[in-house]
Design a protein around this motif. Structure first.
Motif, PDB file in Angstrom:
ATOM      1  N   LYS A 138       0.854  -1.184   0.000  1.00 55.04           N
ATOM      2  CA  LYS A 138       0.000   0.000   0.000  1.00 55.04           C
ATOM      3  C   LYS A 138       0.887   1.229   0.000  1.00 55.04           C
ATOM      4  CE  LYS A 138      -3.716   2.547   0.359  1.00 55.04           C
ATOM      5  NZ  LYS A 138      -4.635   2.702  -0.798  1.00 55.04           N
ATOM      6  N   ASN A 139       0.767   2.044  -1.033  1.00 52.47           N
ATOM      7  CA  ASN A 139       1.543   3.282  -1.068  1.00 52.47           C
ATOM      8  C   ASN A 139       1.142   4.169   0.105  1.00 52.47           C
ATOM      9  OD1 ASN A 139       1.417   6.361  -2.031  1.00 52.47           O
ATOM     10  ND2 ASN A 139       3.203   5.380  -2.923  1.00 52.47           N
ATOM     11  N   PRO A 140       2.121   4.686   0.872  1.00 52.20           N
ATOM     12  CA  PRO A 140       1.795   5.449   2.079  1.00 52.20           C
ATOM     13  C   PRO A 140       1.369   6.893   1.835  1.00 52.20           C
ATOM     14  CG  PRO A 140       4.168   5.199   1.863  1.00 52.20           C
ATOM     15  CD  PRO A 140       3.563   4.387   0.756  1.00 52.20           C
ATOM     16  N   ASP A 141       1.340   7.346   0.583  1.00 56.04           N
ATOM     17  CA  ASP A 141       0.901   8.701   0.237  1.00 56.04           C
ATOM     18  C   ASP A 141       1.701   9.764   0.983  1.00 56.04           C
ATOM     19  OD1 ASP A 141      -0.497  10.662  -1.086  1.00 56.04           O
ATOM     20  OD2 ASP A 141      -2.238  10.595   0.254  1.00 56.04           O
ATOM     21  N   PHE A 142       3.019   9.722   0.790  1.00 54.26           N
ATOM     22  CA  PHE A 142       3.903  10.718   1.379  1.00 54.26           C
ATOM     23  C   PHE A 142       3.672  12.096   0.766  1.00 54.26           C
ATOM     24  CE2 PHE A 142       6.795   6.907   1.761  1.00 54.26           C
ATOM     25  CZ  PHE A 142       6.807   6.869   3.149  1.00 54.26           C
ATOM     26  N   ALA A 143       4.072  13.127   1.505  1.00 56.33           N
ATOM     27  CA  ALA A 143       4.299  14.443   0.917  1.00 56.33           C
ATOM     28  C   ALA A 143       5.670  14.424   0.242  1.00 56.33           C
ATOM     29  CB  ALA A 143       4.245  15.522   1.987  1.00 56.33           C
ATOM     30  N   LEU A 144       5.908  15.347  -0.680  1.00 60.68           N
ATOM     31  CA  LEU A 144       7.144  15.333  -1.455  1.00 60.68           C
ATOM     32  C   LEU A 144       8.381  15.411  -0.565  1.00 60.68           C
ATOM     33  CD1 LEU A 144       8.507  15.264  -4.202  1.00 60.68           C
ATOM     34  CD2 LEU A 144       8.156  17.735  -4.389  1.00 60.68           C
ATOM     35  N   GLY A 145       8.328  16.210   0.486  1.00 63.91           N
ATOM     36  CA  GLY A 145       9.478  16.366   1.365  1.00 63.91           C
ATOM     37  C   GLY A 145       9.731  15.186   2.283  1.00 63.91           C
ATOM     38  N   SER A 192       5.492   0.164  -2.962  1.00 62.21           N
ATOM     39  CA  SER A 192       5.841  -0.268  -1.606  1.00 62.21           C
ATOM     40  C   SER A 192       6.146   0.888  -0.662  1.00 62.21           C
ATOM     41  CB  SER A 192       7.060  -1.193  -1.659  1.00 62.21           C
ATOM     42  OG  SER A 192       8.218  -0.473  -2.061  1.00 62.21           O
ATOM     43  N   GLY A 193       6.346   2.093  -1.210  1.00 66.60           N
ATOM     44  CA  GLY A 193       6.703   3.238  -0.380  1.00 66.60           C
ATOM     45  C   GLY A 193       8.193   3.461  -0.245  1.00 66.60           C
TER      46      GLY A 193
END
Length: 255
Positions: A138-145, A192-193
């Motif tokens: 599951k992609n963790p949906d990070f912010a760019l930074g 995978s993140g």
């Protein structure tokens, strides 16, 4: 509609043994379109092995691999890169993979990506999620930074150099980048993140087909750099990221 996924994974793992046991010599390397576009004896050997096994089990499905002399796209069949990351393989960098996508009516319905060096196998079926060695992704949906961003360099396309550098500069105002050398693994890493996103201005369909499904099934948005559906019949651009980073890159590009 689907092929037997367990059998497909077994065959891909067997093909990985060919790579793992390879003893590459300079005489087994040649250039294709340029000195930057290389192929080895083992690219061809892995492709021939996969084609033979697939035709034994699924003779009604077309096979198209990167190392074929002529490309013929079909709506139903296999789209294969026998070694995605050939330059890494040649120089002993342990980051390359076998990529196999299964197409039905022109759509990707199954994908397997396997790095035999670290024994990591990613796979997916349409509507069934994505997995790495049995663990659901599951992609963790990070912010760019919060993440590193994967970049493809497209060395065979000089027209892509300037826009690639411009977009890298924008990304590095907030984040960090990696140029790892395998589009299929870049897409799996976004799934995978391990990476927050990935882009490339010129990439071939066999490089991205399996990874595209794996990424989407993990919640990743995947389009061209114009926001369109990546075609599976010609060279294309690609952008893959979780929703937050995708929105940021979309704003950078302006589509």
């Amino acid at each position: 509609m689907f092929v037997d996924l367990e059998k497909l994974k077994e065959i891909v793992r067997e093909a990985g043994e060919i790579i793992s046991q390879a003893n590459l010599t300079p005489e087994q390397i040649r250039s294709k379109t340029s000195q930057k576009d290389l192929v080895t004896k083992y690219d061809v050997e892995v492709q021939d092995f996969l084609e033979s096994r697939f035709q034994e089990l699924w003779p009604d499905r077309h096979f198209m691999g990167e190392e074929q002399v002529e490309y013929r796209y079909e709506q139903r069949g296999f789209l294969v890169d026998p070694i995605d990351g050939t330059s890494n393989f040649i120089f002993g960098i342990p980051h390359f993979c076998i990529s196999v996508a299964v197409l039905e009516q022109g759509e990707i319905v199954q994908g397997v990506v396997y790095n035999p060096v670290v024994d990591e196998m990613y796979w997916s079926e349409a509507g069934q999620g994505s997995y790495l060695n049995g663990d659901r992704l599951k992609n963790p949906d990070f912010a760019l930074g919060e993440a590193v961003f994967g970049v493809g360099g497209s060395p065979y396309d000089p027209n892509s150099i300037e826009p690639t550098v411009r977009l890298i500069a924008k990304i590095m105002e907030e984040g960090d980048i990696r140029r790892l050398g395998s589009a299929a693994l870049d897409l799996c890493y976004v799934a995978s993140g391990r990476q927050g996103g990935y882009f490339e201005f010129a990439i071939n369909p066999w490089d991205i087909a399996a990874g595209l499904l794996i990424a989407r099934e993990a919640g990743v948005t995947v389009t061209t750099l114009d926001g369109e559906e990546p075609p599976l019949t010609r060279t294309t651009s690609i952008l893959a990221a979780g929703p937050k980073i995708y929105a940021k890159i979309k704003n950078f590009i302006g589509f």
